[in-house]
Scaffold this motif. Structure first.
Motif, PDB file in Angstrom:
ATOM      1  N   LEU A 109       0.771  -1.360  -0.014  1.00  0.00           N
ATOM      2  CA  LEU A 109      -0.223  -0.045  -0.258  1.00  0.00           C
ATOM      3  C   LEU A 109       0.809   1.283  -0.068  1.00  0.00           C
ATOM      4  CD1 LEU A 109      -3.024   1.183   0.128  1.00  0.00           C
ATOM      5  CD2 LEU A 109      -2.459   1.076   3.023  1.00  0.00           C
ATOM      6  N   GLU A 110       2.002   1.138   0.680  1.00  0.00           N
ATOM      7  CA  GLU A 110       2.691   2.524   0.927  1.00  0.00           C
ATOM      8  C   GLU A 110       3.541   2.579  -0.358  1.00  0.00           C
ATOM      9  OE1 GLU A 110       6.176   1.138   3.570  1.00  0.00           O
ATOM     10  OE2 GLU A 110       4.627  -0.045   4.017  1.00  0.00           O
ATOM     11  N   GLU A 111       3.768   1.600  -1.109  1.00  0.00           N
ATOM     12  CA  GLU A 111       4.426   1.715  -2.441  1.00  0.00           C
ATOM     13  C   GLU A 111       3.530   2.534  -3.425  1.00  0.00           C
ATOM     14  OE1 GLU A 111       7.411  -1.544  -3.133  1.00  0.00           O
ATOM     15  OE2 GLU A 111       6.044  -2.028  -1.330  1.00  0.00           O
ATOM     16  N   THR A 112       2.156   1.896  -3.659  1.00  0.00           N
ATOM     17  CA  THR A 112       1.417   2.391  -4.432  1.00  0.00           C
ATOM     18  C   THR A 112       1.154   3.818  -4.284  1.00  0.00           C
ATOM     19  OG1 THR A 112       0.673   0.240  -4.823  1.00  0.00           O
ATOM     20  CG2 THR A 112      -0.921   2.227  -5.405  1.00  0.00           C
ATOM     21  N   ALA A 113       0.944   4.108  -2.985  1.00  0.00           N
ATOM     22  CA  ALA A 113       0.299   5.348  -2.329  1.00  0.00           C
ATOM     23  C   ALA A 113       1.506   6.412  -2.930  1.00  0.00           C
ATOM     24  CB  ALA A 113       0.230   5.625  -0.932  1.00  0.00           C
ATOM     25  N   TYR A 114       2.624   6.179  -2.516  1.00  0.00           N
ATOM     26  CA  TYR A 114       3.933   7.128  -2.913  1.00  0.00           C
ATOM     27  C   TYR A 114       4.093   7.221  -4.422  1.00  0.00           C
ATOM     28  CZ  TYR A 114       8.301   9.526  -2.426  1.00  0.00           C
ATOM     29  OH  TYR A 114       9.266  10.254  -2.638  1.00  0.00           O
ATOM     30  N   PHE A 115       3.855   6.043  -5.149  1.00  0.00           N
ATOM     31  CA  PHE A 115       3.911   6.217  -6.703  1.00  0.00           C
ATOM     32  C   PHE A 115       2.948   7.330  -7.217  1.00  0.00           C
ATOM     33  CE2 PHE A 115       2.411   4.757 -10.957  1.00  0.00           C
ATOM     34  CZ  PHE A 115       3.490   4.646 -11.462  1.00  0.00           C
ATOM     35  N   LEU A 116       1.755   7.000  -6.726  1.00  0.00           N
ATOM     36  CA  LEU A 116       0.651   7.823  -7.440  1.00  0.00           C
ATOM     37  C   LEU A 116       0.661   9.219  -6.593  1.00  0.00           C
ATOM     38  CD1 LEU A 116      -2.532   5.514  -6.519  1.00  0.00           C
ATOM     39  CD2 LEU A 116      -1.303   6.016  -8.686  1.00  0.00           C
ATOM     40  N   ASN A 117       1.315   9.599  -5.682  1.00  0.00           N
ATOM     41  CA  ASN A 117       1.686  10.863  -5.077  1.00  0.00           C
ATOM     42  C   ASN A 117       2.641  11.635  -5.977  1.00  0.00           C
ATOM     43  OD1 ASN A 117       0.930  12.671  -2.854  1.00  0.00           O
ATOM     44  ND2 ASN A 117       3.356  12.635  -2.427  1.00  0.00           N
ATOM     45  N   LEU A 118       3.516  10.792  -6.705  1.00  0.00           N
ATOM     46  CA  LEU A 118       4.413  11.419  -7.622  1.00  0.00           C
ATOM     47  C   LEU A 118       3.904  11.616  -9.211  1.00  0.00           C
ATOM     48  CD1 LEU A 118       7.613   9.322  -6.385  1.00  0.00           C
ATOM     49  CD2 LEU A 118       6.962  11.883  -6.025  1.00  0.00           C
ATOM     50  N   PHE A 175       3.983  10.154   1.757  1.00  0.00           N
ATOM     51  CA  PHE A 175       5.358  10.083   1.948  1.00  0.00           C
ATOM     52  C   PHE A 175       5.641   9.446   3.264  1.00  0.00           C
ATOM     53  CE2 PHE A 175       8.672  12.577   4.004  1.00  0.00           C
ATOM     54  CZ  PHE A 175       9.751  12.265   3.268  1.00  0.00           C
ATOM     55  N   GLY A 176       4.724   9.836   4.218  1.00  0.00           N
ATOM     56  CA  GLY A 176       5.039   9.366   5.519  1.00  0.00           C
ATOM     57  C   GLY A 176       4.851   7.943   5.990  1.00  0.00           C
ATOM     58  N   VAL A 177       3.549   7.367   5.334  1.00  0.00           N
ATOM     59  CA  VAL A 177       3.089   6.203   6.050  1.00  0.00           C
ATOM     60  C   VAL A 177       3.979   5.186   5.634  1.00  0.00           C
ATOM     61  CG1 VAL A 177       1.893   5.487   3.790  1.00  0.00           C
ATOM     62  CG2 VAL A 177       0.874   5.093   5.887  1.00  0.00           C
ATOM     63  N   ALA A 178       3.705   4.002   6.721  1.00  0.00           N
ATOM     64  CA  ALA A 178       4.456   2.780   6.494  1.00  0.00           C
ATOM     65  C   ALA A 178       3.746   1.711   7.196  1.00  0.00           C
ATOM     66  CB  ALA A 178       6.051   2.854   7.326  1.00  0.00           C
ATOM     67  N   MET A 207      -4.442  18.148  11.056  1.00  0.00           N
ATOM     68  CA  MET A 207      -3.408  18.953  11.983  1.00  0.00           C
ATOM     69  C   MET A 207      -1.920  19.477  11.155  1.00  0.00           C
ATOM     70  SD  MET A 207      -5.265  16.402  13.664  1.00  0.00           S
ATOM     71  CE  MET A 207      -4.001  14.971  13.801  1.00  0.00           C
ATOM     72  N   SER A 208      -1.883  19.046   9.958  1.00  0.00           N
ATOM     73  CA  SER A 208      -0.655  19.266   9.210  1.00  0.00           C
ATOM     74  C   SER A 208      -0.759  19.322   7.853  1.00  0.00           C
ATOM     75  CB  SER A 208       0.447  18.278   9.412  1.00  0.00           C
ATOM     76  OG  SER A 208       0.312  17.082   9.305  1.00  0.00           O
ATOM     77  N   VAL A 209      -0.076  19.691   6.926  1.00  0.00           N
ATOM     78  CA  VAL A 209      -0.184  19.641   5.436  1.00  0.00           C
ATOM     79  C   VAL A 209       1.072  19.152   5.097  1.00  0.00           C
ATOM     80  CG1 VAL A 209      -2.025  21.427   5.189  1.00  0.00           C
ATOM     81  CG2 VAL A 209       0.271  22.169   5.074  1.00  0.00           C
ATOM     82  N   PRO A 210       1.108  18.490   3.905  1.00  0.00           N
ATOM     83  CA  PRO A 210       2.292  17.881   3.276  1.00  0.00           C
ATOM     84  C   PRO A 210       3.155  19.227   2.659  1.00  0.00           C
ATOM     85  CG  PRO A 210       0.544  17.200   1.758  1.00  0.00           C
ATOM     86  CD  PRO A 210      -0.197  18.014   3.131  1.00  0.00           C
ATOM     87  N   VAL A 211       4.491  19.156   2.918  1.00  0.00           N
ATOM     88  CA  VAL A 211       5.476  20.164   2.383  1.00  0.00           C
ATOM     89  C   VAL A 211       6.018  19.833   1.217  1.00  0.00           C
ATOM     90  CG1 VAL A 211       5.381  21.614   4.597  1.00  0.00           C
ATOM     91  CG2 VAL A 211       7.242  19.663   4.247  1.00  0.00           C
ATOM     92  N   LYS A 212       6.179  18.501   0.983  1.00  0.00           N
ATOM     93  CA  LYS A 212       6.824  17.884  -0.106  1.00  0.00           C
ATOM     94  C   LYS A 212       5.942  17.944  -1.392  1.00  0.00           C
ATOM     95  CE  LYS A 212      10.411  15.638   2.112  1.00  0.00           C
ATOM     96  NZ  LYS A 212      11.590  15.813   1.758  1.00  0.00           N
ATOM     97  N   ARG A 213       6.813  18.004  -2.602  1.00  0.00           N
ATOM     98  CA  ARG A 213       6.086  18.200  -3.978  1.00  0.00           C
ATOM     99  C   ARG A 213       5.205  16.991  -3.991  1.00  0.00           C
ATOM    100  NH1 ARG A 213      10.467  19.909  -8.088  1.00  0.00           N
ATOM    101  NH2 ARG A 213       8.718  20.338  -9.335  1.00  0.00           N
ATOM    102  N   MET A 337      16.025  15.358  -6.203  1.00  0.00           N
ATOM    103  CA  MET A 337      14.549  14.715  -6.250  1.00  0.00           C
ATOM    104  C   MET A 337      14.186  14.228  -4.935  1.00  0.00           C
ATOM    105  SD  MET A 337      14.482  13.051 -10.068  1.00  0.00           S
ATOM    106  CE  MET A 337      14.487  14.125 -11.577  1.00  0.00           C
ATOM    107  N   PHE A 338      15.475  13.570  -4.484  1.00  0.00           N
ATOM    108  CA  PHE A 338      15.104  12.880  -2.931  1.00  0.00           C
ATOM    109  C   PHE A 338      15.003  13.984  -2.027  1.00  0.00           C
ATOM    110  CE2 PHE A 338      16.242   9.097  -5.099  1.00  0.00           C
ATOM    111  CZ  PHE A 338      15.702   7.899  -4.015  1.00  0.00           C
ATOM    112  N   ASP A 339      15.724  15.231  -2.090  1.00  0.00           N
ATOM    113  CA  ASP A 339      15.427  16.211  -1.282  1.00  0.00           C
ATOM    114  C   ASP A 339      14.056  16.865  -1.181  1.00  0.00           C
ATOM    115  OD1 ASP A 339      18.108  15.863  -0.485  1.00  0.00           O
ATOM    116  OD2 ASP A 339      18.716  17.747  -1.795  1.00  0.00           O
ATOM    117  N   GLN A 340      13.265  16.889  -2.630  1.00  0.00           N
ATOM    118  CA  GLN A 340      12.236  17.764  -2.735  1.00  0.00           C
ATOM    119  C   GLN A 340      11.058  16.665  -2.445  1.00  0.00           C
ATOM    120  OE1 GLN A 340      12.541  19.866  -6.587  1.00  0.00           O
ATOM    121  NE2 GLN A 340      13.798  21.371  -5.436  1.00  0.00           N
ATOM    122  N   TYR A 341      10.999  15.632  -2.773  1.00  0.00           N
ATOM    123  CA  TYR A 341       9.942  14.590  -2.823  1.00  0.00           C
ATOM    124  C   TYR A 341       9.951  13.574  -1.722  1.00  0.00           C
ATOM    125  CZ  TYR A 341       9.495  16.113  -7.825  1.00  0.00           C
ATOM    126  OH  TYR A 341       9.211  17.112  -8.811  1.00  0.00           O
TER     127      TYR A 341
END
Length: 341
Positions: A109-118, A175-178, A207-213, A337-341
Motif C-alpha cells: 500500500l505504501e509503495e502504490t500511495a507514494y507512486f501515485l503521489n508522484l 510520503f510518511g506512511v509505513a 493537523m498538518s499539510v504535506p510540504v513535499k512536492r 529529487m530525493f530532497d524535494q519529494y
C-alpha cells in the motif's frame, strides 16, 4: 459536532477503483482473521458486492465503482501501477468526478500511495484504503475504513493534500506512511512525519499539510510509459559482502538501493561492489534499514556520486529512483529529487 450527512443538496461524485487485497478477501470463517483465501482459491469480493455491503458510504457521495484488477498487493506489478495511475488521471480530468478512492492490499500500500503521489496530475483527492482483516472476519475493519475513505475524499478540505491513506481513523500522507505490523489493525503509522489528521464522526480534522512536492506539482509523467527502469534493493547486515550487489548489476539493474546500517553504513566489501556498480553506470542510492531518521549527504557518499535516501524507506526510494531514471541519470539532479519529494 459533525454527523453523517443527509440527502439534501448535491453530493460529490467519487469513483472507487478496486484492485483487490484483504479488504476484498474471504476468510474460512468469522474467526479466521489472517486467512485471506489465497491458498484455498476462494473468490475475492468484487466491487459491486463491496459497495452493496457498505451502503453507508452513499450518504457522503454519489459513487461509481470499477474493478481494475482483483489481486493481493504482494502480486502487483509495476505495469499494474502504471495502469492505475493512468486510469486515475483520466477520471480526475472529468469535471463530473470529484475524487478517487482506491481499495488496495496492505502489503505494498505504501509503495502504490507514494507512486501515485508522484505521478497523478490533479489536485483532487486520491485516497487509498485497505483492511487488515478479511471481509468475512469478526470485527472486520474494511467497512468503516471504506466509509471513512469515501467521507475523506468527499470533503473539500481534502483537496490538494496529495495522495492520502485512510486507515484506522487516521489520515496519512503517502510520503510518511509505513506498514509497521504484520496483522494488527493499527499497522499503518507515520513514524517520522506524524499523521496528517484524523477522522472523527466521518469528518476529517487535519493537523498538518504535506510540504513535499506532490501530484500536479511534480515533474514526472507516466502517460506514455509502458514500464519503468529496473531498480533493485539490497539489504545490509553484519558481514554482508557484495554478492547481491554484483548480481543486481549482472541482472541489468539501472539503479540499486542499498538498505544500509545506521546512517547508510556498510561493509568494505559492499562498498567496493557499490563503487564498481557506479563505475558501470548504475545509479546508487544509500539508505538505512533502521526504519526512521535521515540519511543525509556526507563526503564519503558525495565523492563516489552516491545519492542519499534522506527520509525515504528502501521501497519508496526504489519508486522514486525508477521515476527519476525516466528523466535523468545525473546524481546531482536525482539527489535534488530525493530532497524535494
Amino acid at each position: 459536532m459533525a454527523i453523517i450527512k443527509d440527502n439534501a443538496g448535491p453530493k460529490p461524485h467519487i469513483t472507487i477503483l478496486a484492485t483487490g487485497g484483504t479488504i476484498a478477501s474471504r476468510g474460512g470463517n468469522s474467526l479466521s482473521l489472517t486467512d485471506y483465501g489465497v491458498s484455498t482459491g476462494r473468490q475475492p469480493v468484487g466491487i459491486d458486492t463491496l459497495m452493496e455491503a457498505v451502503p453507508e458510504m452513499h450518504q457522503f457521495a454519489e459513487i461509481s465503482g470499477e474493478q481494475l484488477f482483483n489481486v493481493g498487493s504482494s502480486k502487483l506489478s509495476i505495469e499494474n501501477l502504471l495502469t492505475l495511475a493512468k486510469r486515475i488521471d483520466v477520471l480526475l480530468s472529468m469535471e463530473t468526478i470529484d475524487g478517487v478512492v482506491v481499495t488496495h492490499g496492505t502489503d505494498t500500500l505504501e509503495e502504490t500511495a507514494y507512486f501515485l503521489n508522484l505521478v497523478v496530475k490533479s489536485d483532487k483527492p486520491v485516497v487509498l484504503v485497505a483492511s487488515m482483516r478479511p471481509a468475512t472476519g469478526l470485527s472486520a475493519d474494511g467497512p468503516i475504513n471504506l466509509v471513512n475513505a469515501i467521507a475523506l475524499a468527499s470533503n473539500p478540505s481534502a483537496r490538494n493534500k496529495g495522495v492520502m491513506v485512510c486507515m484506522n481513523d487516521q489520515i496519512s500522507s503517502a510520503f510518511g506512511v509505513a506498514k509497521t505490523n504484520t496483522t494488527n489493525v493499527a499497522a499503518f503509522k507515520c513514524p517520522d512525519t506524524g499523521y496528517l489528521g484524523i477522522m472523527q464522526n466521518f469528518e476529517p480534522f487535519f493537523m498538518s499539510v504535506p510540504v513535499k512536492r506532490h501530484t500536479h506539482q511534480t515533474e514526472f509523467d507516466v502517460a506514455n510509459l509502458a514500464t519503468l527502469p529496473r531498480v533493485d534493493i539490497v539489504y545490509t547486515a553484519l558481514g554482508t559482502d557484495g554478492l547481491f550487489i554484483d548480481a543486481a548489476v549482472a541482472a541489468g539493474a539501472k539503479g540499486i538501493i542499498n538498505s544500509g546500517l545506521g546512517h547508510g553504513n556498510m561493509s568494505a566489501a559492499a562498498m567496493a561492489s557499490l563503487e564498481a556498480a557506479r563505475e558501470n553506470g548504475v545509479t546508487v542510492v544509500v539508505g538505512s534499514r533502521t526504519g526512521g531518521g535521515l540519511v543525509t549527504p556526507t563526503q564519503q557518499f558525495m565523492q563516489r556520486d552516491f545519492i542519499t535516501a534522506m527520509m525515504h524507506s528502501a521501497p519508496k526510494s526504489r519508486i522514486l529512483l525508477m521515476l527519476a531514471l525516466t528523466i535523468t541519470d545525473d546524481p546531482r539532479e536525482i539527489q535534488r529529487m530525493f530532497d524535494q519529494y
